[in-house]
Design a protein around this motif. Structure first.
Motif, PDB file in Angstrom:
ATOM      1  N   TRP A  43     -68.047  27.682   2.972  1.00  0.00           N
ATOM      2  CA  TRP A  43     -66.820  27.726   1.590  1.00  0.00           C
ATOM      3  C   TRP A  43     -66.110  29.237   0.925  1.00  0.00           C
ATOM      4  O   TRP A  43     -65.692  29.425   0.992  1.00  0.00           O
ATOM      5  N   ARG A  44     -67.270  29.443   1.036  1.00  0.00           N
ATOM      6  CA  ARG A  44     -67.895  30.786   0.077  1.00  0.00           C
ATOM      7  C   ARG A  44     -66.911  32.520   1.620  1.00  0.00           C
ATOM      8  O   ARG A  44     -66.198  33.326   0.818  1.00  0.00           O
ATOM      9  N   ARG A  45     -67.271  32.200   2.198  1.00  0.00           N
ATOM     10  CA  ARG A  45     -66.776  33.061   3.226  1.00  0.00           C
ATOM     11  C   ARG A  45     -65.149  32.605   3.694  1.00  0.00           C
ATOM     12  O   ARG A  45     -64.452  33.966   4.414  1.00  0.00           O
ATOM     13  N   GLY A  77     -70.822  35.747   2.413  1.00  0.00           N
ATOM     14  CA  GLY A  77     -71.031  34.410   2.396  1.00  0.00           C
ATOM     15  C   GLY A  77     -71.758  34.985   3.704  1.00  0.00           C
ATOM     16  O   GLY A  77     -70.841  33.569   5.150  1.00  0.00           O
ATOM     17  N   ALA A  78     -72.378  35.087   4.131  1.00  0.00           N
ATOM     18  CA  ALA A  78     -72.808  35.726   5.870  1.00  0.00           C
ATOM     19  C   ALA A  78     -74.107  34.293   5.908  1.00  0.00           C
ATOM     20  O   ALA A  78     -74.584  33.503   4.860  1.00  0.00           O
ATOM     21  N   PRO A  79     -74.160  33.449   6.436  1.00  0.00           N
ATOM     22  CA  PRO A  79     -74.707  32.451   6.396  1.00  0.00           C
ATOM     23  C   PRO A  79     -76.626  32.612   6.492  1.00  0.00           C
ATOM     24  O   PRO A  79     -76.669  33.539   6.885  1.00  0.00           O
ATOM     25  N   ARG A  80     -77.071  31.757   6.232  1.00  0.00           N
ATOM     26  CA  ARG A  80     -78.702  32.381   6.269  1.00  0.00           C
ATOM     27  C   ARG A  80     -79.482  32.967   7.290  1.00  0.00           C
ATOM     28  O   ARG A  80     -79.925  33.199   7.739  1.00  0.00           O
ATOM     29  N   SER A  99     -73.577  21.244   0.686  1.00  0.00           N
ATOM     30  CA  SER A  99     -74.300  21.823   1.068  1.00  0.00           C
ATOM     31  C   SER A  99     -74.788  23.005   1.846  1.00  0.00           C
ATOM     32  O   SER A  99     -73.669  23.269   1.722  1.00  0.00           O
ATOM     33  N   GLN A 100     -76.214  23.435   1.309  1.00  0.00           N
ATOM     34  CA  GLN A 100     -75.541  25.123   1.785  1.00  0.00           C
ATOM     35  C   GLN A 100     -75.413  25.872   2.336  1.00  0.00           C
ATOM     36  O   GLN A 100     -74.553  26.413   2.963  1.00  0.00           O
ATOM     37  N   GLY A 101     -75.165  25.454   4.025  1.00  0.00           N
ATOM     38  CA  GLY A 101     -74.482  25.821   5.093  1.00  0.00           C
ATOM     39  C   GLY A 101     -72.752  25.287   4.759  1.00  0.00           C
ATOM     40  O   GLY A 101     -71.971  26.854   5.105  1.00  0.00           O
TER      41      GLY A 101
END
Lengths: 232, 403
Positions: free
Chosen positions: A84-86, B314-317, A77-79
């Motif tokens: 995962w990316r951070r 990597g910051a969430p929205r 999911s986007q969250g």
């Protein structure tokens, strides 16, 4: 530890004014071994940066699978993709993209503020250590007062804060003079190799590309050479 | 997540713009705060000044002018009322005391009022700050702000203070001596010079209300004919007496007025003006908020890439949403706090200026209504800040990184 990458049947296209999609990437297969350092080069507009964005989940492909350590990014999911990316990807940009109002240390700690209300002591100590590793003694200096070479070193320290398995650099030496570019290239390779992180570098800098385990050439959105893990 | 450090770093970077926005919001809020606080100060100050005047009787004419001239000592000529009315009122059972007011003279722009000790002491309840009550026709008691020392003597001028004062027409040969000073009242009477009413009658060559050759001052005025007066202040024995006296002295020859009645009418007009100004200031605040939101959206569109970099890191929205929301809300909250301060300071300054001009103390206080206005604006700003925050939340990252 680095993660291995496997790309299958990847296609990316953007909507065009004519209505038909503008094909940007068409990569049937692409593989990078865990801990490998790989360069991606090619002419302007060949899709290098788009490929980086797709590989790091910033952009979703039209079709195809991008698997890091066996995990398909499309399944997140986007969250979860953001998380995962951070925790997994360290990003180094051509123009550094530091935050001028913050000190060098606070810039390195920016990703820590995504997860924490107050930055834990151990992360702060790691940031200090990373700045020392990249040769920046004055961690309290405002980012706006750093030289371009120093800025890129701070950006490198920031990319390594979360001990990422993957480091992605988009033209990391293109905005630097030869001396600074050599220092940054040294640091990029040494730190990634020390952390055993997988490194993907988009670059035109031959001196940097020559030092990587492998180089792939992208032309018109297609990888010209077939991937084959090079011996390290 | 905690974007606060980033937000404040961003604010430090564009300190000039941030200060401009805060000042803009501050001025808009200050206008709203000043309108309500000043109107209330005027209302409370004028009501306090009228407390000592239960019932005022004057010649028929404008009730408002009668109150303005007697309670607030606004310089305007009042029709004289026959002295017979004073004589009759002084004999009323329902009156504790009755004090005439005779206007018409001044000294250095200060009104000289002819009256009795009852008006000065409120029937013996109020003490002088220094000196003693006048006991002869050449003695006066001055208000707290009158720049005359005890023992000073002066000659009165004919005419009311202000532009129409006939300052050249001095009553020579009739000097007054200051013998007492009233305690501070916080009313225009702090600038008044009060002489025995007989003194003013004498300098204007009128009868003193006492037998010929008598040097007596104060009631009873038992002469056959008593000179005219500008107004009469009555302290009734009870509420019932107040209404009874008011009814009795509303006639062809006189009118009797409760100052509160006149004030209520003035407050109604003042309230309408306040409501109009409040609407204008509210509209100003909304316009300022809208302008700020547009400026924020414009600045965000210039900073799309910076926001996208955060996302790439990597910051969430939600982090971006929170950062932008905090940024806008902090600006508005800081502006509102500054506005509360400016509004209070402005009201204080205006009240002081009015006090210097009129002598009427205007109590300045910040109340819940000002706090509610400020909190309401911050609340509205916080809600409107959701718009740019949502805009940031929705931005496509790759497109912004390429921009």
């Amino acid at each position: 530890m680095g993660l291995d990458l496997e790309v299958r049947g990847l296609a990316l296209s953007y909507p065009a004014a004519s209505g038909a999609g503008l094909d940007v990437l068409d990569i049937p297969f692409f593989r990078v071994a865990a801990g490998e350092t790989v360069g991606i080069t090619g002419p302007s507009g060949s899709g290098k940066t788009s490929l980086l964005y797709v590989l790091t989940g910033i952009e979703r492909p039209r079709v195809g699978a991008v698997r890091w350590g066996g995990m398909d990014l499309a399944s997140l999911s986007q969250g979860r993709l953001d998380r995962w990316r951070r925790h997994t990807v360290g990003f180094v940009f051509q123009e550094f993209h530091l935050f001028p109002g913050l000190t060098a240390l606070d810039n390195v700690l920016v990703p820590a503020t995504f997860d924490h209300v107050a930055v834990p002591g151990w992360l702060r100590r790691r940031a200090v250590s990373l700045l020392a590793d990249v040769g920046l003694a004055d961690r309290g200096v405002p980012a706006a007062r750093l030289s371009r070479g120093e800025m890129q070193r701070v950006a490198l320290a920031r990319a390594l804060l979360s001990e990422p398995g993957v480091v992605v650099a988009d033209e990391p030496t293109a905005s630097l003079d030869a001396e600074s570019a050599a220092i940054v290239a040294d640091l990029l390779l040494s730190t990634c190799r020390a952390a055993e992180a997988t490194l993907l570098v988009v670059s035109h800098d031959e001196r940097l590309l020559d030092r990587l385990d492998a180089v792939r050439r992208l032309q018109g959105g297609r990888l010209i050479e077939q991937p084959s893990p090079a011996p390290r | 997540m905690n974007p606060v450090r980033l937000v404040f770093a961003d604010m430090r970077r564009s300190l000039g713009g941030v200060m401009a926005v805060i000042v803009l919001v501050g001025v808009a809020v200050a206008l709203g705060v000043a309108v309500t606080a000043q109107e209330r100060a005027l209302r409370q100050g004028s009501a306090r000044a009228a407390e000592a005047f239960d019932l005022v009787v004057g010649a028929r004419g404008s009730e408002t002018q009668l109150i303005l001239s007697t309670v607030y000592l606004q310089p305007a000529l009042l029709e004289l009322m026959p002295g017979g009315v004073l004589k009759r009122l002084a004999g009323e059972e329902g009156a504790v005391w009755v004090a005439p007011i005779v206007l018409g003279d001044s000294y250095e722009g200060l009104p000289i009022v002819g009256s009795t000790s009852d008006l000065i002491t409120s029937g013996g309840k109020r003490r002088l700050d220094e000196g003693h009550m006048f006991v002869s026709r050449h003695e006066v008691v001055v208000g707290a702000d009158v720049p005359l020392a005890l023992g000073a003597s002066f000659e009165p001028a004919h005419g009311l203070p202000g532009p129409r004062a006939e300052s050249g027409d001095v009553h020579h040969g009739a000097p007054y001596v200051v013998v007492g000073r009233m305690a501070r009242l916080g009313t225009p009477w702090d600038r008044a010079i009060v002489a025995p009413v007989e003194a003013l009658w004498t300098v204007h060559a009128r009868g003193t209300g006492h037998s010929a050759g008598s040097a007596r001052i104060g009631p009873p005025w038992d002469a056959h004919e008593v000179s005219g007066v500008s107004a009469i202040v009555v302290r009734p024995r009870s509420v019932a007496d107040a209404y009874r006296l008011r009814g009795r002295y509303r006639s062809d020859a006189s009118m009797a007025v409760f100052p509160a009645e006149v004030l209520v009418a003035i407050y109604a007009i003042l309230g309408d003006a306040r409501d109009l100004l409040a609407i204008i200031s509210l509209a100003t605040q909304v316009l300022v908020l809208a302008a700020i939101l547009l400026a924020v959206l414009a600045s965000l569109s210039q900073r799309r890439r910076q926001l996208a970099v955060l996302r790439a890191l990597g910051a969430p929205r939600a982090y971006l949403f929170l950062a932008v929301w905090i940024h806008v809300t902090v600006l508005i909250a800081a502006g509102a706090a500054l506005g509360l301060l400016l509004g209070w300071a402005g009201t204080l300054g205006l009240s002081n200026a009015l006090h210097a001009k009129t002598g009427m103390a205007l109590p300045v206080a910040m109340t819940w209504s000002e706090a509610a206005l400020t909190v309401g604006l911050v609340g509205l700003g916080a809600i409107l800040a959701l718009i740019p925050a949502w805009w940031s939340y929705r931005q496509p990252v790759a497109e912004a990184l390429r921009s």
